[in-house]
Design a protein around this motif. Structure first.
Motif, PDB file in Angstrom:
ATOM      1  N   ILE A  24      77.859  70.512  39.231  1.00  0.00           N
ATOM      2  CA  ILE A  24      76.760  70.220  39.881  1.00  0.00           C
ATOM      3  C   ILE A  24      75.511  69.995  39.390  1.00  0.00           C
ATOM      4  CG2 ILE A  24      75.296  72.512  40.642  1.00  0.00           C
ATOM      5  CD1 ILE A  24      77.532  72.488  41.977  1.00  0.00           C
ATOM      6  N   GLY A  25      75.738  69.923  37.936  1.00  0.00           N
ATOM      7  CA  GLY A  25      74.858  68.902  37.310  1.00  0.00           C
ATOM      8  C   GLY A  25      75.291  66.847  38.272  1.00  0.00           C
ATOM      9  N   ALA A  26      75.914  66.956  38.180  1.00  0.00           N
ATOM     10  CA  ALA A  26      75.700  65.812  38.393  1.00  0.00           C
ATOM     11  C   ALA A  26      75.476  65.561  40.101  1.00  0.00           C
ATOM     12  CB  ALA A  26      77.538  64.673  38.165  1.00  0.00           C
ATOM     13  N   ILE A  27      76.005  66.312  40.943  1.00  0.00           N
ATOM     14  CA  ILE A  27      75.372  66.636  41.848  1.00  0.00           C
ATOM     15  C   ILE A  27      74.273  66.379  42.390  1.00  0.00           C
ATOM     16  CG2 ILE A  27      75.286  68.080  44.692  1.00  0.00           C
ATOM     17  CD1 ILE A  27      78.392  68.735  43.456  1.00  0.00           C
ATOM     18  N   CYS A  28      73.058  67.219  41.545  1.00  0.00           N
ATOM     19  CA  CYS A  28      71.678  67.515  41.557  1.00  0.00           C
ATOM     20  C   CYS A  28      71.022  66.839  41.185  1.00  0.00           C
ATOM     21  CB  CYS A  28      71.838  68.170  40.513  1.00  0.00           C
ATOM     22  SG  CYS A  28      71.129  70.443  41.265  1.00  0.00           S
ATOM     23  N   GLY A  29      71.684  65.517  40.230  1.00  0.00           N
ATOM     24  CA  GLY A  29      70.886  64.889  39.846  1.00  0.00           C
ATOM     25  C   GLY A  29      70.549  63.238  40.810  1.00  0.00           C
ATOM     26  N   ALA A  30      72.650  62.985  41.635  1.00  0.00           N
ATOM     27  CA  ALA A  30      72.929  62.015  42.404  1.00  0.00           C
ATOM     28  C   ALA A  30      71.719  62.650  43.631  1.00  0.00           C
ATOM     29  CB  ALA A  30      73.974  62.043  42.809  1.00  0.00           C
ATOM     30  N   ALA A  31      71.105  63.760  43.785  1.00  0.00           N
ATOM     31  CA  ALA A  31      70.695  63.365  45.023  1.00  0.00           C
ATOM     32  C   ALA A  31      69.002  63.816  44.599  1.00  0.00           C
ATOM     33  CB  ALA A  31      70.667  64.873  45.482  1.00  0.00           C
ATOM     34  N   VAL A  32      69.001  63.603  43.336  1.00  0.00           N
ATOM     35  CA  VAL A  32      67.771  62.946  43.261  1.00  0.00           C
ATOM     36  C   VAL A  32      67.414  60.696  43.784  1.00  0.00           C
ATOM     37  CG1 VAL A  32      65.829  62.499  40.869  1.00  0.00           C
ATOM     38  CG2 VAL A  32      66.955  65.041  41.749  1.00  0.00           C
ATOM     39  N   ALA A  33      68.057  60.879  42.824  1.00  0.00           N
ATOM     40  CA  ALA A  33      68.788  59.093  43.262  1.00  0.00           C
ATOM     41  C   ALA A  33      68.816  58.796  44.781  1.00  0.00           C
ATOM     42  CB  ALA A  33      70.017  59.067  41.959  1.00  0.00           C
ATOM     43  N   LEU A  34      69.725  59.381  45.466  1.00  0.00           N
ATOM     44  CA  LEU A  34      69.585  59.313  47.180  1.00  0.00           C
ATOM     45  C   LEU A  34      69.211  59.095  47.913  1.00  0.00           C
ATOM     46  CD1 LEU A  34      73.698  59.965  47.126  1.00  0.00           C
ATOM     47  CD2 LEU A  34      72.147  58.112  46.539  1.00  0.00           C
ATOM     48  N   ALA A  35      68.152  60.256  47.125  1.00  0.00           N
ATOM     49  CA  ALA A  35      66.840  60.571  48.085  1.00  0.00           C
ATOM     50  C   ALA A  35      65.752  59.708  47.934  1.00  0.00           C
ATOM     51  CB  ALA A  35      65.715  62.436  47.797  1.00  0.00           C
ATOM     52  N   ALA A  36      65.782  59.121  46.333  1.00  0.00           N
ATOM     53  CA  ALA A  36      64.379  58.015  46.079  1.00  0.00           C
ATOM     54  C   ALA A  36      64.834  56.605  46.865  1.00  0.00           C
ATOM     55  CB  ALA A  36      64.217  58.381  45.104  1.00  0.00           C
ATOM     56  N   TYR A  37      66.285  56.640  46.856  1.00  0.00           N
ATOM     57  CA  TYR A  37      66.389  54.691  47.069  1.00  0.00           C
ATOM     58  C   TYR A  37      65.876  54.246  48.022  1.00  0.00           C
ATOM     59  CZ  TYR A  37      70.276  51.430  48.558  1.00  0.00           C
ATOM     60  OH  TYR A  37      70.497  50.219  48.132  1.00  0.00           O
ATOM     61  N   PRO A  38      65.458  53.185  48.333  1.00  0.00           N
ATOM     62  CA  PRO A  38      65.864  51.694  47.592  1.00  0.00           C
ATOM     63  C   PRO A  38      64.787  52.244  46.519  1.00  0.00           C
ATOM     64  CG  PRO A  38      65.007  51.100  49.407  1.00  0.00           C
ATOM     65  CD  PRO A  38      65.016  52.463  50.003  1.00  0.00           C
ATOM     66  N   HIS A  39      63.459  52.417  46.528  1.00  0.00           N
ATOM     67  CA  HIS A  39      62.644  52.850  45.659  1.00  0.00           C
ATOM     68  C   HIS A  39      62.617  52.912  44.369  1.00  0.00           C
ATOM     69  CE1 HIS A  39      58.066  53.422  44.857  1.00  0.00           C
ATOM     70  NE2 HIS A  39      58.447  54.045  44.480  1.00  0.00           N
ATOM     71  N   GLU A  40      61.982  51.816  43.793  1.00  0.00           N
ATOM     72  CA  GLU A  40      62.491  51.602  42.720  1.00  0.00           C
ATOM     73  C   GLU A  40      60.699  52.065  42.102  1.00  0.00           C
ATOM     74  OE1 GLU A  40      64.521  49.732  40.488  1.00  0.00           O
ATOM     75  OE2 GLU A  40      65.664  49.113  42.266  1.00  0.00           O
ATOM     76  N   TYR A  52      72.011  50.605  41.400  1.00  0.00           N
ATOM     77  CA  TYR A  52      70.735  50.751  41.443  1.00  0.00           C
ATOM     78  C   TYR A  52      69.877  51.044  40.038  1.00  0.00           C
ATOM     79  CZ  TYR A  52      67.052  53.531  43.744  1.00  0.00           C
ATOM     80  OH  TYR A  52      65.701  54.562  43.324  1.00  0.00           O
ATOM     81  N   PRO A  53      69.619  49.960  40.056  1.00  0.00           N
ATOM     82  CA  PRO A  53      68.879  49.939  38.660  1.00  0.00           C
ATOM     83  C   PRO A  53      67.674  51.324  38.051  1.00  0.00           C
ATOM     84  CG  PRO A  53      68.441  47.778  39.706  1.00  0.00           C
ATOM     85  CD  PRO A  53      69.141  48.285  40.437  1.00  0.00           C
ATOM     86  N   ALA A  54      67.158  51.506  39.356  1.00  0.00           N
ATOM     87  CA  ALA A  54      66.209  52.835  38.969  1.00  0.00           C
ATOM     88  C   ALA A  54      66.622  54.125  38.265  1.00  0.00           C
ATOM     89  CB  ALA A  54      65.377  52.873  40.117  1.00  0.00           C
ATOM     90  N   ALA A  55      68.321  53.879  39.236  1.00  0.00           N
ATOM     91  CA  ALA A  55      68.384  55.236  38.455  1.00  0.00           C
ATOM     92  C   ALA A  55      70.037  55.353  37.983  1.00  0.00           C
ATOM     93  CB  ALA A  55      69.608  55.882  40.016  1.00  0.00           C
ATOM     94  N   SER A  56      70.506  53.338  37.138  1.00  0.00           N
ATOM     95  CA  SER A  56      71.689  54.081  36.963  1.00  0.00           C
ATOM     96  C   SER A  56      71.864  54.445  35.345  1.00  0.00           C
ATOM     97  CB  SER A  56      71.866  52.458  36.663  1.00  0.00           C
ATOM     98  OG  SER A  56      70.833  51.611  36.132  1.00  0.00           O
ATOM     99  N   ASN A  57      72.035  54.382  34.504  1.00  0.00           N
ATOM    100  CA  ASN A  57      72.666  54.575  33.038  1.00  0.00           C
ATOM    101  C   ASN A  57      73.751  54.075  32.504  1.00  0.00           C
ATOM    102  OD1 ASN A  57      72.449  56.677  30.814  1.00  0.00           O
ATOM    103  ND2 ASN A  57      74.291  57.434  31.255  1.00  0.00           N
ATOM    104  N   PRO A  58      72.736  52.447  32.224  1.00  0.00           N
ATOM    105  CA  PRO A  58      73.438  51.407  31.520  1.00  0.00           C
ATOM    106  C   PRO A  58      73.679  52.136  30.031  1.00  0.00           C
ATOM    107  CG  PRO A  58      71.524  50.818  31.650  1.00  0.00           C
ATOM    108  CD  PRO A  58      71.193  52.597  31.582  1.00  0.00           C
ATOM    109  N   GLU A  59      74.602  50.938  29.499  1.00  0.00           N
ATOM    110  CA  GLU A  59      74.966  49.911  28.603  1.00  0.00           C
ATOM    111  C   GLU A  59      73.777  50.440  27.865  1.00  0.00           C
ATOM    112  OE1 GLU A  59      78.667  49.494  26.155  1.00  0.00           O
ATOM    113  OE2 GLU A  59      77.579  47.750  27.206  1.00  0.00           O
ATOM    114  N   LEU A  60      73.754  50.931  26.562  1.00  0.00           N
ATOM    115  CA  LEU A  60      71.965  50.685  25.370  1.00  0.00           C
ATOM    116  C   LEU A  60      71.836  49.238  24.651  1.00  0.00           C
ATOM    117  CD1 LEU A  60      70.867  54.414  24.997  1.00  0.00           C
ATOM    118  CD2 LEU A  60      70.088  52.827  27.362  1.00  0.00           C
TER     119      LEU A  60
END
Length: 356
Positions: free
Chosen positions: A98-114, A188-196
């Motif tokens: 559920i946490g993954a779904i809620c977080g992804a929902a924010v990203a998809l709602a904002a897509y493609p905004h950076e 989607y760079p604004a929503a990705s969790n890249p390797e630091l």
């Protein structure tokens, strides 16, 4: 003949030794099982426990250790607080989804905004989603006396169905050629969790796991809340006289563990997994239970146990590719490890005496 004599207190030596004994017994029994299946037991054990760190493919598998250990440690840190208080959250896998779904929902709602605020908003949404899912068994226990074990476990299957519905419906990628699944958040760079740090596998989920360990240690050893949690788990009646409100503690522990599980799901969907699919969820929520108990509900132990369980994930994958071992190898090892841990745990609570 022998008998079990209860100990007045659990010796520190046995508390440290029993997890080690459980790991050794698991390796021995696993080797015998592999031999019975017709595989070389020494090669199988070496592939699972040695090759991911020092084998030919270690350049790839070593960074994966942090990738897989991060969510296990993050979830187990939250579960340990509840387990110390005698509050049993068995449904962390559902809160993770559920946490993954809620977080992804924010990203998809904002897509493609950076924008810089998108990923922080995803983190908040993931934590709130996991918290809300964890509060369902908390409220049902406080209001109706329902078992949080059964309710949280059953909610896992509800969360899995919701993930499948999202993958086929509201979150389905309109540019995905009609395949189920959301957009890939790694693209989607604004929503990705890249390797630091390159070639380490460390992303924001690993940082969150380390922070959770430090906070858990501080709460359990330096804060009044830790005293109340320990008292509620060891002596519930004494905790009431000490001013502990059981219903508040239930809500706190289940909500907090749900929030951390939701965070783990968010970091996973924004990073290694990349998208919501019909089968999202890798069993981290269930494996984290083993991590918590193997680590003796202590932050340092959870850190080491999380790394060990991550090693079994990676080693199991290598064994499948290199030795054609069954895909269920990892689950068998994890199950045996929990079995032996519970068995050897008797030695921490009882002393073996010869019957007169």
């Amino acid at each position: 003949m022998f008998r079990l004599e209860p100990r007045a207190s659990a010796p520190l030596l046995w508390q440290v030794a029993t997890p080690v004994m459980a790991v050794i017994a698991t390796m021995i029994t696993g080797g015998l099982l592999f031999a019975a299946l017709g595989f070389d037991p020494v090669a199988s054990i070496r592939t699972i426990f040695w090759d991911p760190l020092f084998g030919p493919a270690s350049g790839y598998s070593r960074p994966q250790l942090l990738v897989k250990a991060g969510p296990l440690i993050l979830i187990a840190s939250g579960l340990a607080l509840g387990f110390r208080a005698g509050i049993w959250n068995i449904g962390a896998e559902g809160q993770y989804i559920i946490g993954a779904i809620c977080g992804a929902a924010v990203a998809l709602a904002a897509y493609p905004h950076e924008a810089f605020w998108i990923f922080p908003a995803m983190i908040v949404a993931g934590a709130v989603g996991g918290w809300a899912w964890g509060m369902i068994p908390a409220l049902l226990r406080n209001w109706f006396g329902a078992s949080e074990i059964l309710v949280s476990l059953m909610l896992v299957y509800v969360a899995q169905k919701i993930a499948a519905w999202m993958a086929f419906g509201p979150m389905k990628n309109p540019e995905g050629f009609n395949f189920p699944g959301s957009r890939n958040l790694q693209q989607y760079p604004a929503a990705s969790n890249p390797e630091l740090i390159a070639n380490t596998g460390l992303h924001w989920g690993g940082i969150a796991a380390l922070v959770a360990l430090v906070v858990t240690w501080f709460v359990m050893s330096r804060h009044i809340l830790g005293f109340r949690i320990r008292t509620a788990g060891a002596a519930p009646r004494a905790a009431r006289f000490a001013g502990v409100r059981p219903e508040r503690l239930v809500a706190l522990c289940l909500g907090l563990s749900g929030a951390l599980a939701g965070l783990a799901g968010l970091f996973e969907v924004a990073g290694p997994a990349g998208q919501i699919t019909e089968s999202f969820g890798s069993g981290y929520g269930f494996t984290a239970i083993i991590v918590a108990f193997l680590g003796r509900l202590h932050p340092l132990g959870i850190l080491l146990a999380g790394l060990l369980m991550a090693l079994t994930y990676i080693g199991g994958e290598l064994a499948q590719m290199m030795l054609n071992l069954p895909a269920s190898t990892v689950q068998v090892f994890q199950g045996m490890l929990l079995f032996f841990l519970l068995g050897f745990d008797i030695l921490t609570r009882y002393r073996i005496r010869r019957r007169a």
